[in-house]
Scaffold this active site. Structure first.
Site, PDB file in Angstrom:
ATOM      1  N   CYS A   1       0.823  -1.215   0.000  1.00  0.00           N
ATOM      2  CA  CYS A   1       0.000   0.000   0.000  1.00  0.00           C
ATOM      3  C   CYS A   1       0.860   1.269   0.000  1.00  0.00           C
ATOM      4  O   CYS A   1       1.659   1.491   0.911  1.00  0.00           O
ATOM      5  CB  CYS A   1      -0.911   0.008   1.235  1.00  0.00           C
ATOM      6  SG  CYS A   1      -1.844   1.542   1.368  1.00  0.00           S
TER       7      CYS A   1
ATOM      8  N   LYS B   1     -10.085  -9.025   6.032  1.00  0.00           N
ATOM      9  CA  LYS B   1      -9.723  -8.087   7.106  1.00  0.00           C
ATOM     10  C   LYS B   1     -10.145  -8.655   8.469  1.00  0.00           C
ATOM     11  O   LYS B   1     -11.309  -9.038   8.630  1.00  0.00           O
ATOM     12  CB  LYS B   1     -10.435  -6.750   6.893  1.00  0.00           C
ATOM     13  CG  LYS B   1     -10.015  -6.041   5.619  1.00  0.00           C
ATOM     14  CD  LYS B   1     -10.852  -4.796   5.398  1.00  0.00           C
ATOM     15  CE  LYS B   1     -10.603  -4.192   4.034  1.00  0.00           C
ATOM     16  NZ  LYS B   1     -11.584  -3.195   3.638  1.00  0.00           N
TER      17      LYS B   1
ATOM     18  N   VAL C   1      -6.151   0.653   5.386  1.00  0.00           N
ATOM     19  CA  VAL C   1      -4.843   0.955   5.950  1.00  0.00           C
ATOM     20  C   VAL C   1      -4.340   2.215   5.248  1.00  0.00           C
ATOM     21  O   VAL C   1      -4.760   2.481   4.122  1.00  0.00           O
ATOM     22  CB  VAL C   1      -3.854  -0.219   5.721  1.00  0.00           C
ATOM     23  CG1 VAL C   1      -4.255  -1.414   6.540  1.00  0.00           C
ATOM     24  CG2 VAL C   1      -3.724  -0.581   4.251  1.00  0.00           C
TER      25      VAL C   1
HETATM   26  N1  LIG Z   1      -7.731   7.836   1.948  1.00  0.00           N
HETATM   27  C1  LIG Z   1      -7.036   6.688   2.512  1.00  0.00           C
HETATM   28  C2  LIG Z   1      -6.769   5.697   1.426  1.00  0.00           C
HETATM   29  C3  LIG Z   1      -6.102   4.434   1.947  1.00  0.00           C
HETATM   30  C4  LIG Z   1      -6.313   3.253   1.010  1.00  0.00           C
HETATM   31  O1  LIG Z   1      -6.865   3.387  -0.087  1.00  0.00           O
HETATM   32  N2  LIG Z   1      -5.830   2.102   1.450  1.00  0.00           N
HETATM   33  C5  LIG Z   1      -6.099   0.893   0.698  1.00  0.00           C
HETATM   34  C6  LIG Z   1      -4.823   0.050   0.518  1.00  0.00           C
HETATM   35  S1  LIG Z   1      -3.608   0.916  -0.451  1.00  0.00           S
HETATM   36  C7  LIG Z   1      -7.067   0.024   1.482  1.00  0.00           C
HETATM   37  O2  LIG Z   1      -6.962  -0.100   2.687  1.00  0.00           O
HETATM   38  N3  LIG Z   1      -8.013  -0.595   0.769  1.00  0.00           N
HETATM   39  C8  LIG Z   1      -8.966  -1.498   1.361  1.00  0.00           C
HETATM   40  C9  LIG Z   1     -10.379  -1.046   1.169  1.00  0.00           C
HETATM   41  O3  LIG Z   1     -10.591   0.075   0.665  1.00  0.00           O
HETATM   42  O4  LIG Z   1     -11.255  -1.809   1.528  1.00  0.00           O
HETATM   43  C10 LIG Z   1      -5.766   7.161   3.199  1.00  0.00           C
HETATM   44  O5  LIG Z   1      -5.201   8.167   2.741  1.00  0.00           O
HETATM   45  O6  LIG Z   1      -5.338   6.543   4.192  1.00  0.00           O
END
Ligand SMILES: N[C@@H](CCC(=O)N[C@@H](CS)C(=O)NCC(=O)O)C(=O)O
Length: 231
Positions: free
Chosen positions: A10, A37, A50
């Protein structure tokens, strides 16, 4: 000690861990699978994403922008004596990078060349902006390394891995950005801010048999014999 909840590839997590590394703030890291998760994670993370950072006092923080601001509030800044205007500009340039993380992910997953070209258009516009802004200094704002460099690190790190393994160079038209990428990667922050098996995981996902970039992996073998492959 601070704990970061992470998913190995990530970019939002890497921005956070790179800042912790750049500031020499100790932290522990826990990796989870986003396909499965754990309930304890869902209980902590209101958006189910995350990074989550758990503070020394046990508060769970989410959203990487908020986490980066928190880290800056509890530690000395990377650059001294910035004015409110300069800090606002830095946040804006950092945002330019982070809002392209998922765009880069999607470009890297392109199933064919045409899709890659389409998906990379926004990245090209981003790199064009940076190209104009960069000068002769090693980092975005000169010296020392700044929060802006940290926000761009995931993009530039990933572009380097893609180039090395598939010969596709997202930065080929941006010499200043390439120089900046070189200087940033030379700091070692990219490796320090990811797991030891990051590159294997990254390649397994983005350079798999189902992606266009994955289909170009043989190019690497040729590249070791002859530089012309990447011409
Ligand atoms: N706006 C969030 C974006 C974080 C994000 O997109 N994380 C992704 C992994 S790179 C995630 O956890 N995806 C799982 C989901 O959305 O269910 C931040 O800046 O922390």
């Amino acid at each position: 000690m601070i704990k970061v909840i992470s998913f190995k590839i990530c970019p939002f997590v890497q921005r956070v861990t790179a800042l912790l590394e750049a500031k020499s703030i100790p932290y522990e890291i826990d990796y989870i699978s986003l396909n499965d998760k754990p309930q304890w994670f869902l209980d902590l993370s209101p958006n189910g994403q995350v990074p989550v950072l758990i503070t020394d006092s046990g508060h769970a923080l989410f959203e990487s922008d908020a986490i980066v601001e928190y880290i800056d509030e509890i530690s000395p800044p990377l650059e001294q004596n910035l004015t409110p205007e300069q800090r606002a500009q830095d946040r804006a340039w950092s945002y330019q990078a982070s809002k392209h993380y998922l765009i880069q992910c999607s470009a890297q997953r392109s199933p064919d060349k045409q899709t890659l070209v389409q998906r990379a258009e926004k990245l090209n516009r981003l790199f064009t902006k940076a190209e104009k802004k960069l000068g002769d200094e090693p980092y975005f704002k000169g010296q020392p390394i700044s929060n802006v460099d940290i926000a761009w690190l995931p993009l530039l790190h990933r572009a380097e891995i893609i180039k090395r393994h598939s010969c596709h160079d997202f930065l080929k038209d941006y010499p200043n950005v390439k120089k900046w990428q070189f200087e940033l990667l030379r700091t070692g922050l990219a490796e320090k801010s990811v797991a030891k098996d990051f590159e294997d995981n990254f390649i397994g996902f983005y350079l798999s048999d189902s992606t266009y970039l994955g289909s170009r992996r043989n190019c690497t073998v040729a590249n070791k014999i002859s530089e012309t492959c990447c011409g």
